[in-house]
Design a protein around this motif. Structure first.
Motif, PDB file in Angstrom:
ATOM      1  N   LYS A 109       0.968  -1.297   0.097  1.00  0.00           N
ATOM      2  CA  LYS A 109      -0.045  -0.003   0.025  1.00  0.00           C
ATOM      3  C   LYS A 109       0.890   1.225  -0.016  1.00  0.00           C
ATOM      4  O   LYS A 109       0.366   2.329  -0.194  1.00  0.00           O
ATOM      5  N   LYS A 110       2.268   1.044   0.376  1.00  0.00           N
ATOM      6  CA  LYS A 110       3.065   2.413   0.206  1.00  0.00           C
ATOM      7  C   LYS A 110       4.356   1.769  -0.622  1.00  0.00           C
ATOM      8  O   LYS A 110       4.464   0.537  -0.720  1.00  0.00           O
ATOM      9  N   THR A 111       5.452   2.617  -0.562  1.00  0.00           N
ATOM     10  CA  THR A 111       6.658   2.130  -1.047  1.00  0.00           C
ATOM     11  C   THR A 111       7.388   1.338  -0.025  1.00  0.00           C
ATOM     12  O   THR A 111       7.130   1.568   1.311  1.00  0.00           O
ATOM     13  N   LEU A 112       8.015   0.326  -0.702  1.00  0.00           N
ATOM     14  CA  LEU A 112       8.674  -0.806   0.219  1.00  0.00           C
ATOM     15  C   LEU A 112      10.234  -0.291   0.771  1.00  0.00           C
ATOM     16  O   LEU A 112      10.806   0.392  -0.030  1.00  0.00           O
ATOM     17  N   GLN A 113      10.387  -0.589   1.821  1.00  0.00           N
ATOM     18  CA  GLN A 113      11.892  -0.567   2.021  1.00  0.00           C
ATOM     19  C   GLN A 113      12.537  -1.912   1.604  1.00  0.00           C
ATOM     20  O   GLN A 113      12.273  -2.889   2.112  1.00  0.00           O
ATOM     21  N   THR A 114      13.527  -1.838   0.691  1.00  0.00           N
ATOM     22  CA  THR A 114      13.959  -2.981   0.092  1.00  0.00           C
ATOM     23  C   THR A 114      15.612  -2.912   0.505  1.00  0.00           C
ATOM     24  O   THR A 114      15.989  -1.867   0.615  1.00  0.00           O
ATOM     25  N   PRO A 115      16.091  -4.181   0.495  1.00  0.00           N
ATOM     26  CA  PRO A 115      15.553  -5.350   0.178  1.00  0.00           C
ATOM     27  C   PRO A 115      14.784  -6.031   1.181  1.00  0.00           C
ATOM     28  O   PRO A 115      14.603  -5.695   2.327  1.00  0.00           O
ATOM     29  N   CYS A 116      13.525  -6.731   0.831  1.00  0.00           N
ATOM     30  CA  CYS A 116      12.450  -7.169   1.672  1.00  0.00           C
ATOM     31  C   CYS A 116      12.041  -8.599   1.164  1.00  0.00           C
ATOM     32  O   CYS A 116      12.294  -9.024   0.024  1.00  0.00           O
ATOM     33  N   ALA A 117      11.279  -9.211   1.872  1.00  0.00           N
ATOM     34  CA  ALA A 117      10.932 -10.691   1.313  1.00  0.00           C
ATOM     35  C   ALA A 117       9.498 -10.682   1.879  1.00  0.00           C
ATOM     36  O   ALA A 117       9.119 -10.402   3.239  1.00  0.00           O
ATOM     37  N   PHE A 118       8.602 -11.514   1.247  1.00  0.00           N
ATOM     38  CA  PHE A 118       7.375 -11.945   1.611  1.00  0.00           C
ATOM     39  C   PHE A 118       7.123 -13.502   1.387  1.00  0.00           C
ATOM     40  O   PHE A 118       7.763 -13.992   0.634  1.00  0.00           O
ATOM     41  N   LEU A 144      13.791  -6.241  -4.521  1.00  0.00           N
ATOM     42  CA  LEU A 144      14.711  -5.339  -4.374  1.00  0.00           C
ATOM     43  C   LEU A 144      14.264  -4.273  -5.363  1.00  0.00           C
ATOM     44  O   LEU A 144      13.556  -4.276  -6.453  1.00  0.00           O
ATOM     45  N   GLY A 145      14.747  -2.995  -4.939  1.00  0.00           N
ATOM     46  CA  GLY A 145      14.447  -1.675  -5.663  1.00  0.00           C
ATOM     47  C   GLY A 145      15.320  -1.977  -6.862  1.00  0.00           C
ATOM     48  O   GLY A 145      16.419  -2.544  -7.130  1.00  0.00           O
ATOM     49  N   MET A 146      14.885  -0.995  -7.951  1.00  0.00           N
ATOM     50  CA  MET A 146      15.638  -0.891  -9.229  1.00  0.00           C
ATOM     51  C   MET A 146      16.653   0.113  -9.608  1.00  0.00           C
ATOM     52  O   MET A 146      17.042   0.439 -10.478  1.00  0.00           O
ATOM     53  N   ALA A 147      16.894   0.982  -8.264  1.00  0.00           N
ATOM     54  CA  ALA A 147      17.894   2.242  -8.145  1.00  0.00           C
ATOM     55  C   ALA A 147      19.352   1.856  -8.613  1.00  0.00           C
ATOM     56  O   ALA A 147      19.813   2.410  -9.251  1.00  0.00           O
ATOM     57  N   ASP A 148      19.559   0.567  -8.130  1.00  0.00           N
ATOM     58  CA  ASP A 148      20.922   0.151  -8.293  1.00  0.00           C
ATOM     59  C   ASP A 148      21.156  -0.379  -9.780  1.00  0.00           C
ATOM     60  O   ASP A 148      20.332  -1.179 -10.232  1.00  0.00           O
ATOM     61  N   ALA A 149      22.156   0.151 -10.352  1.00  0.00           N
ATOM     62  CA  ALA A 149      22.651  -0.267 -11.742  1.00  0.00           C
ATOM     63  C   ALA A 149      22.836  -1.984 -11.838  1.00  0.00           C
ATOM     64  O   ALA A 149      22.557  -2.407 -13.005  1.00  0.00           O
ATOM     65  N   GLN A 150      23.225  -2.488 -10.921  1.00  0.00           N
ATOM     66  CA  GLN A 150      23.356  -4.102 -10.755  1.00  0.00           C
ATOM     67  C   GLN A 150      22.123  -4.653 -10.135  1.00  0.00           C
ATOM     68  O   GLN A 150      22.214  -5.755  -9.610  1.00  0.00           O
ATOM     69  N   TYR A 151      20.807  -4.119 -10.059  1.00  0.00           N
ATOM     70  CA  TYR A 151      19.890  -4.760  -9.437  1.00  0.00           C
ATOM     71  C   TYR A 151      19.372  -6.112 -10.050  1.00  0.00           C
ATOM     72  O   TYR A 151      18.959  -6.816  -8.975  1.00  0.00           O
ATOM     73  N   GLN A 152      19.716  -6.442 -11.386  1.00  0.00           N
ATOM     74  CA  GLN A 152      19.291  -7.864 -11.870  1.00  0.00           C
ATOM     75  C   GLN A 152      20.246  -8.824 -11.047  1.00  0.00           C
ATOM     76  O   GLN A 152      19.579  -9.940 -10.679  1.00  0.00           O
ATOM     77  N   LEU A 153      21.548  -8.347 -10.927  1.00  0.00           N
ATOM     78  CA  LEU A 153      22.619  -9.488 -10.368  1.00  0.00           C
ATOM     79  C   LEU A 153      22.064  -9.379  -8.827  1.00  0.00           C
ATOM     80  O   LEU A 153      22.013 -10.559  -8.057  1.00  0.00           O
ATOM     81  N   GLU A 154      21.655  -8.352  -8.022  1.00  0.00           N
ATOM     82  CA  GLU A 154      21.601  -8.253  -6.810  1.00  0.00           C
ATOM     83  C   GLU A 154      20.385  -9.225  -6.410  1.00  0.00           C
ATOM     84  O   GLU A 154      20.330  -9.921  -5.317  1.00  0.00           O
ATOM     85  N   VAL A 155      19.372  -8.889  -7.111  1.00  0.00           N
ATOM     86  CA  VAL A 155      18.108  -9.882  -6.855  1.00  0.00           C
ATOM     87  C   VAL A 155      18.233 -11.479  -7.103  1.00  0.00           C
ATOM     88  O   VAL A 155      17.710 -11.971  -6.077  1.00  0.00           O
ATOM     89  N   ARG A 156      19.081 -11.521  -7.936  1.00  0.00           N
ATOM     90  CA  ARG A 156      19.626 -13.095  -8.106  1.00  0.00           C
ATOM     91  C   ARG A 156      20.269 -13.579  -7.113  1.00  0.00           C
ATOM     92  O   ARG A 156      20.201 -14.517  -6.280  1.00  0.00           O
ATOM     93  N   ASN A 157      21.086 -12.787  -6.618  1.00  0.00           N
ATOM     94  CA  ASN A 157      22.000 -12.980  -5.477  1.00  0.00           C
ATOM     95  C   ASN A 157      21.161 -13.342  -4.028  1.00  0.00           C
ATOM     96  O   ASN A 157      21.435 -14.116  -3.284  1.00  0.00           O
ATOM     97  N   ALA A 158      20.131 -12.454  -3.957  1.00  0.00           N
ATOM     98  CA  ALA A 158      19.383 -12.592  -2.839  1.00  0.00           C
ATOM     99  C   ALA A 158      18.647 -13.699  -2.778  1.00  0.00           C
ATOM    100  O   ALA A 158      18.485 -14.615  -1.706  1.00  0.00           O
ATOM    101  N   ALA A 159      18.174 -14.253  -4.039  1.00  0.00           N
ATOM    102  CA  ALA A 159      17.427 -15.218  -4.195  1.00  0.00           C
ATOM    103  C   ALA A 159      18.315 -16.522  -3.816  1.00  0.00           C
ATOM    104  O   ALA A 159      17.783 -17.580  -3.347  1.00  0.00           O
ATOM    105  N   MET A 160      19.410 -16.586  -4.350  1.00  0.00           N
ATOM    106  CA  MET A 160      20.143 -17.760  -3.955  1.00  0.00           C
ATOM    107  C   MET A 160      20.554 -17.850  -2.361  1.00  0.00           C
ATOM    108  O   MET A 160      20.554 -18.943  -2.072  1.00  0.00           O
ATOM    109  N   ALA A 161      20.845 -16.665  -1.998  1.00  0.00           N
ATOM    110  CA  ALA A 161      21.155 -16.821  -0.729  1.00  0.00           C
ATOM    111  C   ALA A 161      19.911 -17.263   0.323  1.00  0.00           C
ATOM    112  O   ALA A 161      20.042 -17.994   1.178  1.00  0.00           O
TER     113      ALA A 161
END
Length: 176
Positions: free
Chosen positions: A35-44, A74-91
């Motif tokens: 319902k509002k902007t999320l604090q990322t990284p986060c998990a549901f 994860l937010g998309m502000a970081d230039a490497q967000y695609q790599l970072e979200v994959r790293n988060a999923a792996m962790a």
């Protein structure tokens, strides 16, 4: 293995465990209700559905296989967000495999991780879905003993029995 796990208990245990094991997550919650902007990284975390497990306890309980999902967001502000979200999923996947989330249940089994585009409310974020299964027993154990359950069993052999020979007893069932 359990005395009637309730889904609310399971959800709370998984959320608490994720919070403790993955301190880099800013928010851990159940089911994305954005319902509002999320604090990322986060998990549901969500229990998607469940099926009858192949093995049943034969004690009046029903063993079900929970099909669970964790969304890594994860937010998309970081230039490497695609790599970072994959790293988060792996962790997250590595931590999930074999976990019991502090409950007397069977270990979790990692199934898959993949990009998720099925949550329209999360379109502004990079989202990966981590799926796992876990067997739990629900309902009450018809054979659960009344009163105190022993946590240790020791045996003494005649004639060395009694309080004066307690140090000669052998432990046959380890402490729980």
């Amino acid at each position: 293995m359990s005395d009637g796990i309730h889904l609310t208990t399971y959800h709370n245990a998984v959320k608490t465990w994720l919070d403790e094991q993955l301190p880099w997550l800013k928010v851990v919650d159940c089911y994305p209700e954005v319902k509002k902007t999320l604090q990322t990284p986060c998990a549901f975390f969500a229990v998607s559905d469940w099926d009858r497990a192949d093995s049943q306890p034969m004690n009046g309980q029903l063993c079900v296989t929970l099909n669970c999902e964790i969304l890594a967001v994860l937010g998309m502000a970081d230039a490497q967000y695609q790599l970072e979200v994959r790293n988060a999923a792996m962790a997250i996947g590595l931590k999930i495999e074999g976990s019991r989330f502090g409950m007397p249940i069977k270990p979790a089994v990692f199934v898959s991780a993949e990009p998720d585009a099925f949550q329209p409310e999360l379109d502004e974020y990079a989202v990966w879905s981590i799926r796992f299964n876990q067997d739990i027993e629900v309902g009450e154990d018809a054979f659960k003993p009344e009163g105190l359950t022993p946590t240790q069993v020791v045996v003494g052999y005649s004639p060395d029995i009694g309080k004066q020979n307690h140090d000669k007893y052998e432990q046959v069932i380890p402490d729980v």
